[in-house]
Enzyme design. Structure first.
Site, short mmCIF file in Angstrom:
data_model
loop_
_atom_site.label_atom_id
_atom_site.label_comp_id
_atom_site.label_asym_id
_atom_site.label_seq_id
_atom_site.Cartn_x
_atom_site.Cartn_y
_atom_site.Cartn_z
N VAL A 1 12.79 0.69 5.00
CA VAL A 1 12.96 0.09 6.34
C VAL A 1 11.66 -0.55 6.84
O VAL A 1 10.57 -0.20 6.39
CB VAL A 1 13.51 1.10 7.37
CG1 VAL A 1 14.92 1.52 7.02
CG2 VAL A 1 12.63 2.32 7.50
N SER B 1 9.13 -5.46 2.86
CA SER B 1 7.69 -5.47 3.15
C SER B 1 7.15 -6.87 3.45
O SER B 1 7.37 -7.82 2.70
CB SER B 1 6.92 -4.90 1.96
OG SER B 1 5.54 -5.04 2.19
N ASP C 1 8.68 -1.94 -3.45
CA ASP C 1 7.97 -0.66 -3.31
C ASP C 1 8.82 0.48 -3.89
O ASP C 1 9.94 0.71 -3.44
CB ASP C 1 7.70 -0.35 -1.83
CG ASP C 1 6.72 -1.33 -1.19
OD1 ASP C 1 5.63 -1.52 -1.72
OD2 ASP C 1 7.07 -1.91 -0.13
N ASP D 1 14.34 -4.29 -5.36
CA ASP D 1 13.46 -3.86 -4.29
C ASP D 1 12.05 -3.79 -4.93
O ASP D 1 11.94 -3.75 -6.16
CB ASP D 1 13.90 -2.48 -3.80
CG ASP D 1 12.92 -1.89 -2.82
OD1 ASP D 1 12.55 -2.57 -1.86
OD2 ASP D 1 12.50 -0.73 -3.04
N ARG E 1 8.41 -1.93 9.00
CA ARG E 1 7.28 -1.22 9.62
C ARG E 1 7.61 -0.79 11.06
O ARG E 1 7.37 0.34 11.46
CB ARG E 1 6.07 -2.16 9.62
CG ARG E 1 4.74 -1.46 9.67
CD ARG E 1 3.62 -2.50 9.66
NE ARG E 1 3.71 -3.43 8.55
CZ ARG E 1 3.07 -4.59 8.50
NH1 ARG E 1 2.28 -4.98 9.49
NH2 ARG E 1 3.20 -5.39 7.45
C1 BG6 Z 1 9.48 -1.20 2.20
C2 BG6 Z 1 8.93 0.22 2.07
O1 BG6 Z 1 9.50 -1.80 0.96
O2 BG6 Z 1 8.65 -1.95 3.09
C3 BG6 Z 1 8.76 0.86 3.44
O3 BG6 Z 1 9.86 0.97 1.31
C4 BG6 Z 1 7.89 -0.03 4.31
O4 BG6 Z 1 8.18 2.12 3.26
C5 BG6 Z 1 8.53 -1.42 4.40
O5 BG6 Z 1 7.80 0.52 5.61
C6 BG6 Z 1 7.73 -2.39 5.26
O6 BG6 Z 1 6.52 -2.65 4.62
P1 BG6 Z 1 5.27 -3.41 5.26
O7 BG6 Z 1 4.37 -3.63 4.07
O8 BG6 Z 1 5.77 -4.70 5.83
O9 BG6 Z 1 4.69 -2.52 6.29
MG MG Z 2 11.64 0.84 -2.11
#
Ligand code: BG6
Ligand code: MG
Length: 220
Positions: free
Chosen positions: A49, A119, A12, A10, A51
């Site tokens: 999860v 993300s 973030d 993963d 956005r």
């Molecule tokens: C995940 C994070 O990696 O990505 C979440 O843990 C975040 O907190 C999700 O909501 C979506 O990210 P993004 O950058 O597409 O808004």
């Molecule tokens: Mg994470």
């Protein structure tokens, strides 16, 4: 017999300290636009999860209802603030201690590597952090339709690098991510507290603890 042929990370909160900026941006949104606040305990539900699902969880938490257009605006505002934090505060120095060293160990051992992130900003972050060359594949939120705990992101990663799910080890900091790894029939090492990541095979608090031996201990 299962062996370890790949590690899927993963992003973030595992490779880089961006989880704090997601939290800061959601907190700013709830406080300035929605009129309530969220704490770190609630934030555990937002980790891992997508956005759009985060917006739903936040609205549900506050008992608020919004139209699809309003939800899209909330998500866009949060992302604007998140990107401002990233642009001003994230550099290669934000890659967590021990990560690059461990990725080098994996390369020397012939173990494949992938990123499996929810993300949509993952490609930008990977570029900004200068870590692309360490990975055989990057799966990001633009390439999947089902949010963790659905296993889609990790199964896609395994497919791209040509490794069976049972030979993959996932590194995750989110409850939903650990569930996604387990739903994919993969091993999972939690990055964080075992009290939170209860279904991980075991947890580490930093990659400085990792070695090939420690990795292999996930099979025992
Ligand atoms: C995940 C994070 O990696 O990505 C979440 O843990 C975040 O907190 C999700 O909501 C979506 O990210 P993004 O950058 O597409 O808004
Ligand atoms: Mg994470």
């Amino acid at each position: 017999m299962a062996e370890i042929k790949a590690c899927i990370f993963d992003m973030d909160g595992v490779l880089v300290s961006t989880e704090i900026y997601h939290f800061k941006a959601w907190k700013r949104l709830t406080e300035t636009v929605l009129g309530f606040s969220i704490d770190e305990k609630f934030n555990e539900n937002l980790k891992g999860v997508s956005r759009a699902v985060c917006v739903d969880l936040i609205l549900q938490h506050a008992g608020l209802q919004k139209t699809p257009e309003e939800k899209a605006e909330l998500a866009a505002q949060k992302n604007k603030w998140f990107l401002e934090y990233v642009q001003t505060e994230i550099t290669p120095a934000n890659v967590y201690p021990g990560v690059i060293e461990f990725l080098n160990v994996l390369k020397q051992s012939g173990i494949k590597t992938a990123i499996g992130s929810a993300s949509k900003n993952a490609p930008l972050l990977v570029e900004k952090l200068g870590i692309k060359q360490y990975f055989d594949a990057v799966v990001d939120g633009n390439m999947i339709t089902k949010a963790k705990p659905n296993p889609e992101v990790f199964l896609k990663g395994a497919e791209l690098i040509g490794v069976s799910p049972c030979d993959c080890v996932v590194f995750e900091d989110a409850k939903s991510g650990v569930e996604a790894a387990k739903n994919a029939n993969m091993h999972c090492i939690g990055v964080g507290s075992p009290a939170v990541l209860t279904n991980a095979d075991f947890c580490i608090s930093s990659f400085t603890e990792m070695s090939l031996e420690r990795l292999k201990s996930v099979l025992i």
